[in-house]
Design a protein around this motif. Structure first.
Motif, PDB file in Angstrom:
ATOM      1  N   MET A   1      -6.323  40.684 -45.315  1.00 14.48           N
ATOM      2  CA  MET A   1      -6.947  39.788 -44.370  1.00 14.48           C
ATOM      3  C   MET A   1      -5.947  38.724 -43.948  1.00 14.48           C
ATOM      4  SD  MET A   1     -10.843  39.095 -45.690  1.00 14.48           S
ATOM      5  CE  MET A   1     -10.339  38.501 -47.281  1.00 14.48           C
ATOM      6  N   LEU A   2      -6.177  38.195 -42.766  1.00 11.61           N
ATOM      7  CA  LEU A   2      -5.313  37.152 -42.219  1.00 11.61           C
ATOM      8  C   LEU A   2      -6.165  36.005 -41.698  1.00 11.61           C
ATOM      9  CD1 LEU A   2      -2.971  39.410 -40.065  1.00 11.61           C
ATOM     10  CD2 LEU A   2      -2.405  38.361 -42.258  1.00 11.61           C
ATOM     11  N   MET A   3      -5.627  34.786 -41.783  1.00 12.63           N
ATOM     12  CA  MET A   3      -6.237  33.654 -41.106  1.00 12.63           C
ATOM     13  C   MET A   3      -5.381  33.344 -39.893  1.00 12.63           C
ATOM     14  SD  MET A   3      -7.182  29.759 -42.221  1.00 12.63           S
ATOM     15  CE  MET A   3      -8.657  30.263 -43.067  1.00 12.63           C
ATOM     16  N   VAL A   4      -6.034  33.286 -38.753  1.00  7.68           N
ATOM     17  CA  VAL A   4      -5.367  32.922 -37.513  1.00  7.68           C
ATOM     18  C   VAL A   4      -5.816  31.514 -37.174  1.00  7.68           C
ATOM     19  CG1 VAL A   4      -5.079  33.464 -35.071  1.00  7.68           C
ATOM     20  CG2 VAL A   4      -5.313  35.314 -36.740  1.00  7.68           C
ATOM     21  N   LYS A   5      -4.847  30.618 -37.010  1.00 10.14           N
ATOM     22  CA  LYS A   5      -5.103  29.234 -36.632  1.00 10.14           C
ATOM     23  C   LYS A   5      -4.553  29.050 -35.226  1.00 10.14           C
ATOM     24  CE  LYS A   5      -4.397  27.723 -41.389  1.00 10.14           C
ATOM     25  NZ  LYS A   5      -3.697  26.772 -42.271  1.00 10.14           N
ATOM     26  N   ALA A   6      -5.437  28.779 -34.280  1.00  4.83           N
ATOM     27  CA  ALA A   6      -5.022  28.620 -32.894  1.00  4.83           C
ATOM     28  C   ALA A   6      -5.342  27.208 -32.438  1.00  4.83           C
ATOM     29  CB  ALA A   6      -5.731  29.634 -32.007  1.00  4.83           C
ATOM     30  N   VAL A  16     -11.814  30.980 -24.016  1.00  8.54           N
ATOM     31  CA  VAL A  16     -11.195  31.686 -25.139  1.00  8.54           C
ATOM     32  C   VAL A  16     -12.281  32.271 -26.041  1.00  8.54           C
ATOM     33  CG1 VAL A  16      -9.837  31.401 -27.259  1.00  8.54           C
ATOM     34  CG2 VAL A  16      -9.025  30.393 -25.123  1.00  8.54           C
ATOM     35  N   LEU A  17     -13.258  31.447 -26.438  1.00 18.52           N
ATOM     36  CA  LEU A  17     -14.309  31.917 -27.344  1.00 18.52           C
ATOM     37  C   LEU A  17     -15.191  32.975 -26.698  1.00 18.52           C
ATOM     38  CD1 LEU A  17     -15.342  28.646 -29.187  1.00 18.52           C
ATOM     39  CD2 LEU A  17     -13.782  30.450 -29.949  1.00 18.52           C
ATOM     40  N   SER A  18     -15.471  32.841 -25.417  1.00 19.00           N
ATOM     41  CA  SER A  18     -16.284  33.829 -24.714  1.00 19.00           C
ATOM     42  C   SER A  18     -15.592  35.193 -24.683  1.00 19.00           C
ATOM     43  CB  SER A  18     -16.573  33.343 -23.294  1.00 19.00           C
ATOM     44  OG  SER A  18     -17.291  34.300 -22.577  1.00 19.00           O
ATOM     45  N   GLU A  19     -14.322  35.192 -24.339  1.00 19.89           N
ATOM     46  CA  GLU A  19     -13.563  36.445 -24.277  1.00 19.89           C
ATOM     47  C   GLU A  19     -13.416  37.077 -25.663  1.00 19.89           C
ATOM     48  OE1 GLU A  19     -12.391  38.192 -21.582  1.00 19.89           O
ATOM     49  OE2 GLU A  19     -13.502  36.759 -20.365  1.00 19.89           O
ATOM     50  N   LEU A  20     -13.206  36.242 -26.682  1.00 18.93           N
ATOM     51  CA  LEU A  20     -13.078  36.775 -28.034  1.00 18.93           C
ATOM     52  C   LEU A  20     -14.394  37.377 -28.513  1.00 18.93           C
ATOM     53  CD1 LEU A  20     -10.824  34.065 -29.695  1.00 18.93           C
ATOM     54  CD2 LEU A  20     -10.198  36.408 -29.119  1.00 18.93           C
ATOM     55  N   ALA A  21     -15.506  36.711 -28.236  1.00 16.35           N
ATOM     56  CA  ALA A  21     -16.816  37.242 -28.636  1.00 16.35           C
ATOM     57  C   ALA A  21     -17.076  38.577 -27.944  1.00 16.35           C
ATOM     58  CB  ALA A  21     -17.913  36.237 -28.314  1.00 16.35           C
ATOM     59  N   ASP A  65      -6.341  43.840 -36.718  1.00 17.39           N
ATOM     60  CA  ASP A  65      -6.893  43.185 -35.526  1.00 17.39           C
ATOM     61  C   ASP A  65      -6.010  42.056 -34.986  1.00 17.39           C
ATOM     62  OD1 ASP A  65      -9.155  44.806 -35.522  1.00 17.39           O
ATOM     63  OD2 ASP A  65     -10.250  43.463 -36.867  1.00 17.39           O
ATOM     64  N   LYS A  66      -4.929  41.766 -35.695  1.00 15.94           N
ATOM     65  CA  LYS A  66      -4.086  40.619 -35.349  1.00 15.94           C
ATOM     66  C   LYS A  66      -3.558  40.669 -33.920  1.00 15.94           C
ATOM     67  CE  LYS A  66       0.119  40.566 -36.509  1.00 15.94           C
ATOM     68  NZ  LYS A  66       1.466  40.571 -37.011  1.00 15.94           N
ATOM     69  N   ASP A  67      -2.946  41.758 -33.520  1.00 15.50           N
ATOM     70  CA  ASP A  67      -2.333  41.826 -32.197  1.00 15.50           C
ATOM     71  C   ASP A  67      -3.358  41.639 -31.086  1.00 15.50           C
ATOM     72  OD1 ASP A  67       0.159  42.188 -33.336  1.00 15.50           O
ATOM     73  OD2 ASP A  67       0.146  44.374 -33.096  1.00 15.50           O
ATOM     74  N   ASP A  68      -4.531  42.277 -31.222  1.00 17.84           N
ATOM     75  CA  ASP A  68      -5.577  42.138 -30.201  1.00 17.84           C
ATOM     76  C   ASP A  68      -6.056  40.693 -30.103  1.00 17.84           C
ATOM     77  OD1 ASP A  68      -5.470  44.851 -29.624  1.00 17.84           O
ATOM     78  OD2 ASP A  68      -7.133  45.352 -30.964  1.00 17.84           O
ATOM     79  N   LEU A  69      -6.293  40.052 -31.240  1.00 17.11           N
ATOM     80  CA  LEU A  69      -6.778  38.670 -31.250  1.00 17.11           C
ATOM     81  C   LEU A  69      -5.747  37.726 -30.634  1.00 17.11           C
ATOM     82  CD1 LEU A  69      -9.177  36.829 -32.415  1.00 17.11           C
ATOM     83  CD2 LEU A  69      -7.502  36.252 -34.155  1.00 17.11           C
ATOM     84  N   VAL A  70      -4.501  37.856 -31.039  1.00 14.96           N
ATOM     85  CA  VAL A  70      -3.440  36.977 -30.537  1.00 14.96           C
ATOM     86  C   VAL A  70      -3.264  37.158 -29.028  1.00 14.96           C
ATOM     87  CG1 VAL A  70      -0.956  36.505 -30.611  1.00 14.96           C
ATOM     88  CG2 VAL A  70      -2.249  36.733 -32.736  1.00 14.96           C
ATOM     89  N   LYS A  75      -3.690  35.004 -23.616  1.00  9.61           N
ATOM     90  CA  LYS A  75      -4.077  35.260 -22.226  1.00  9.61           C
ATOM     91  C   LYS A  75      -5.048  34.195 -21.719  1.00  9.61           C
ATOM     92  CE  LYS A  75      -6.625  38.522 -19.386  1.00  9.61           C
ATOM     93  NZ  LYS A  75      -7.499  39.683 -19.416  1.00  9.61           N
ATOM     94  N   ASN A  76      -6.001  33.807 -22.544  1.00  9.41           N
ATOM     95  CA  ASN A  76      -7.074  32.923 -22.091  1.00  9.41           C
ATOM     96  C   ASN A  76      -6.825  31.442 -22.343  1.00  9.41           C
ATOM     97  OD1 ASN A  76      -9.291  34.775 -21.046  1.00  9.41           O
ATOM     98  ND2 ASN A  76      -8.680  35.751 -22.954  1.00  9.41           N
ATOM     99  N   ALA A  77      -5.879  31.100 -23.202  1.00  6.23           N
ATOM    100  CA  ALA A  77      -5.582  29.690 -23.474  1.00  6.23           C
ATOM    101  C   ALA A  77      -4.489  29.142 -22.565  1.00  6.23           C
ATOM    102  CB  ALA A  77      -5.184  29.508 -24.939  1.00  6.23           C
ATOM    103  N   LYS A  78      -3.722  30.022 -21.965  1.00  4.62           N
ATOM    104  CA  LYS A  78      -2.609  29.600 -21.108  1.00  4.62           C
ATOM    105  C   LYS A  78      -3.144  28.985 -19.819  1.00  4.62           C
ATOM    106  CE  LYS A  78       1.695  31.299 -19.224  1.00  4.62           C
ATOM    107  NZ  LYS A  78       2.621  32.424 -19.155  1.00  4.62           N
TER     108      LYS A  78
END
Length: 108
Positions: A1-6, A16-21, A65-70, A75-78
């Motif tokens: 498992m990984l923790m992603v901190k953005a 960002v949250l809408s697209e991730l959901a 799932d790391k690459d997809d999440l990042v 894409k959406n935070a820029k």
């Protein structure tokens, strides 16, 4: 498992949250924070802002799932603003163990 901190700009959090959901990443912890990067704050006229408001998003995901999440976060935070700084940062950390408090079960 990984923790992603953005760390992202507050005005980009919703998209960002809408697209991730929509992509299957509904779980998140969201924290309002303040900070600065290499630019050391920003000057607007005579006013100097040492720290800028940001939002910290925390995700715990499976390694695959790391690459997809990042990619989705980037894409959406820029902002796309030319010469823009302060769009954010993403950090990836290993998670050795995780437990669900209410059921006392170990997450796999």
């Amino acid at each position: 498992m990984l923790m992603v901190k953005a760390i992202v700009r507050p005005e980009k959090v919703g998209v960002v949250l809408s697209e991730l959901a929509d992509a299957g990443f509904p779980s998140v912890t969201k924290i309002d924070v303040a900070g600065r990067g290499k630019q050391r704050g920003v000057r607007v006229g005579d006013v100097y802002y040492d720290e800028l408001p940001k939002t910290l998003l925390l995700f715990v995901i499976q390694d695959e799932d790391k690459d997809d999440l990042v990619k989705l976060i980037m894409k959406n935070a820029k902002t796309g603003e030319k010469g823009a700084f302060g769009d954010g940062k993403i950090f990836i950390c290993p998670v050795e163990e995780a437990y669900t408090v209410s059921s006392a079960t170990k997450e796999l």
